[in-house]
Design a protein around this motif. Structure first.
Motif, PDB file in Angstrom:
ATOM      1  N   SER A  14       0.759  -1.174   0.158  1.00 23.40           N
ATOM      2  CA  SER A  14      -0.063   0.096  -0.019  1.00 23.40           C
ATOM      3  C   SER A  14       0.924   1.233  -0.156  1.00 23.40           C
ATOM      4  O   SER A  14       1.888   1.497   0.437  1.00 23.40           O
ATOM      5  CB  SER A  14      -0.806   0.538   1.748  1.00 23.40           C
ATOM      6  N   PRO A  17      -0.022   5.561   2.352  1.00 22.94           N
ATOM      7  CA  PRO A  17      -1.280   5.256   3.008  1.00 22.94           C
ATOM      8  C   PRO A  17      -1.513   6.852   3.386  1.00 22.94           C
ATOM      9  O   PRO A  17      -2.538   7.424   3.897  1.00 22.94           O
ATOM     10  CB  PRO A  17      -1.593   4.099   3.498  1.00 22.94           C
ATOM     11  N   ASP A  21      -4.777   8.584   0.751  1.00 25.68           N
ATOM     12  CA  ASP A  21      -6.164   7.902   2.046  1.00 25.68           C
ATOM     13  C   ASP A  21      -7.337   8.381   2.118  1.00 25.68           C
ATOM     14  O   ASP A  21      -8.480   8.201   2.746  1.00 25.68           O
ATOM     15  CB  ASP A  21      -6.232   6.779   2.886  1.00 25.68           C
ATOM     16  N   GLY A  24     -10.727   7.062   2.069  1.00 25.32           N
ATOM     17  CA  GLY A  24     -10.846   5.139   1.535  1.00 25.32           C
ATOM     18  C   GLY A  24      -9.904   4.260   1.160  1.00 25.32           C
ATOM     19  O   GLY A  24     -10.212   3.126   0.715  1.00 25.32           O
ATOM     20  N   ASP A  25      -9.766   4.544   0.050  1.00 26.83           N
ATOM     21  CA  ASP A  25      -9.156   3.931  -0.891  1.00 26.83           C
ATOM     22  C   ASP A  25      -7.379   2.755  -0.608  1.00 26.83           C
ATOM     23  O   ASP A  25      -7.241   1.931  -1.749  1.00 26.83           O
ATOM     24  CB  ASP A  25      -8.493   4.889  -2.329  1.00 26.83           C
ATOM     25  N   ALA A  26      -7.201   3.635   0.459  1.00 22.98           N
ATOM     26  CA  ALA A  26      -5.589   2.334   1.257  1.00 22.98           C
ATOM     27  C   ALA A  26      -6.316   0.770   1.356  1.00 22.98           C
ATOM     28  O   ALA A  26      -5.771   0.193   1.785  1.00 22.98           O
ATOM     29  CB  ALA A  26      -4.545   2.960   2.147  1.00 22.98           C
ATOM     30  N   ASP A  47       2.378  -1.173   4.805  1.00 20.25           N
ATOM     31  CA  ASP A  47       2.614  -0.147   4.435  1.00 20.25           C
ATOM     32  C   ASP A  47       3.822   0.796   4.325  1.00 20.25           C
ATOM     33  O   ASP A  47       5.263   0.560   4.562  1.00 20.25           O
ATOM     34  CB  ASP A  47       2.213   1.303   5.745  1.00 20.25           C
ATOM     35  N   SER A  62      -0.710  -1.481  -4.495  1.00 20.19           N
ATOM     36  CA  SER A  62      -2.543  -0.143  -4.589  1.00 20.19           C
ATOM     37  C   SER A  62      -1.583   0.947  -4.183  1.00 20.19           C
ATOM     38  O   SER A  62      -1.090   1.325  -2.795  1.00 20.19           O
ATOM     39  CB  SER A  62      -3.159  -1.172  -3.512  1.00 20.19           C
ATOM     40  N   GLY A  64      -4.065   4.698  -3.477  1.00 24.63           N
ATOM     41  CA  GLY A  64      -4.955   5.706  -3.384  1.00 24.63           C
ATOM     42  C   GLY A  64      -5.470   7.285  -3.462  1.00 24.63           C
ATOM     43  O   GLY A  64      -3.886   7.457  -4.360  1.00 24.63           O
ATOM     44  N   HIS A 198     -13.948   4.962  -5.921  1.00 23.32           N
ATOM     45  CA  HIS A 198     -13.860   5.028  -4.925  1.00 23.32           C
ATOM     46  C   HIS A 198     -15.018   3.918  -3.979  1.00 23.32           C
ATOM     47  O   HIS A 198     -15.994   3.867  -4.971  1.00 23.32           O
ATOM     48  CB  HIS A 198     -14.510   6.723  -3.785  1.00 23.32           C
ATOM     49  N   PRO A 200     -14.521   1.654  -0.944  1.00 24.61           N
ATOM     50  CA  PRO A 200     -13.263   0.914  -1.783  1.00 24.61           C
ATOM     51  C   PRO A 200     -13.500   0.917  -2.788  1.00 24.61           C
ATOM     52  O   PRO A 200     -14.508  -0.354  -3.334  1.00 24.61           O
ATOM     53  CB  PRO A 200     -12.225   0.818  -1.173  1.00 24.61           C
TER      54      PRO A 200
END
Length: 253
Positions: A14, A17, A21, A24-26, A47, A62, A64, A198, A200
């Motif tokens: 991730s 983050p 984020d 909330g996309d993390a 992370d 990922s 965000g 989003h 997520p």
């Protein structure tokens, strides 16, 4: 299938983050890890804020979305990881980038005040200001199934016409429909997936999450099969997608 690939945990990185984020996309990283566990693999989310945080092995990535105030610090942090991002994208590691995280991977971001933030240049296209902010539900028809999410962006995206994630059924997506074709959303490049959605997006659209996991497992010589524990969660996601679709004048699936 190798003993090493079985023993080591499925690892989802991730990126940033703490900066990316906002919506909330993390959580997309956690979705991938949990679905990998339901499929029988040990899994972890790492992370990563600096190169020192990078794990030895990466199965999926990922990225965000953040605020415009975070654009420059996020861009500068991602620049220190650009070689890793290039290696991952060229070697088939699935990468999901949402919102400003996607914009930062592009050629650049044109701001409303005329300033330009140079991107990492890893995906085609760039972001340009919209007259009014796009904030609404969005429905996208794609080969990964019907995708439903929420879009919240002040910029359109141009230059991704050749490789969209899908076609907009309801909402704005990358911008107004061109005269020569349909209104599109997102961008794909190999196993790199970019989107405005989003939610997520992977929690609301587990079919897309499973596609990313299939690609990641296949890269390690493994076969992915959705775990039994995913059934009730996916049924809930389907119910929510249908409720949104019907409210927006579309049929349920």
């Amino acid at each position: 299938m190798t003993a090493t690939s079985i023993e080591r945990p499925f690892t989802v990185v991730s990126l940033l983050p703490h900066l990316l984020d906002t919506n909330g996309d993390a959580g997309n990283a956690r979705v991938l890890a949990q679905r990998a566990r339901w499929a029988g693999r040990a899994a972890q989310v790492v992370d990563v804020s600096t190169r020192a945080d990078l794990p030895e092995h990466v199965d999926a990535v990922s990225i965000g979305s953040g605020t415009d105030a975070a654009l420059l610090p996020a861009r500068d942090a991602l620049r220190t990881l650009v070689e890793e991002l290039r290696i991952w994208s060229n070697s088939g590691v699935p990468i999901l980038a949402v919102g400003t995280g996607w914009e930062l991977l592009s050629w650049g971001i044109d701001l409303a005040d005329g300033a330009v933030i140079e991107g990492l240049g890893l995906v085609a296209g760039h972001a340009v200001p919209r007259v009014s902010r796009a904030t609404d539900d969005i429905i996208v028809s794609s080969k990964y199934g019907r995708l439903i999410g929420f879009e919240n962006h002040a910029r359109d995206y141009v230059g991704a016409e050749a490789s969209p994630l899908g076609r907009v059924v309801y909402g704005t997506g990358n911008g107004d429909a061109p005269a020569s074709g349909p209104q599109i959303e997102g961008l794909t490049m190999g196993e790199v997936f970019c989107t405005h959605l989003h939610g997520p997006v992977l929690a609301r659209n587990p079919g897309l999450a499973d596609y990313l996991l299939e690609a990641a497992f296949r890269r390690s010589g493994l076969s992915y099969s959705r775990g039994a524990m995913a059934t009730s969660v996916d049924d809930t996601a389907q119910t929510v997608r249908n409720q949104v679709a019907v409210r927006l004048g579309q049929s349920a699936e």
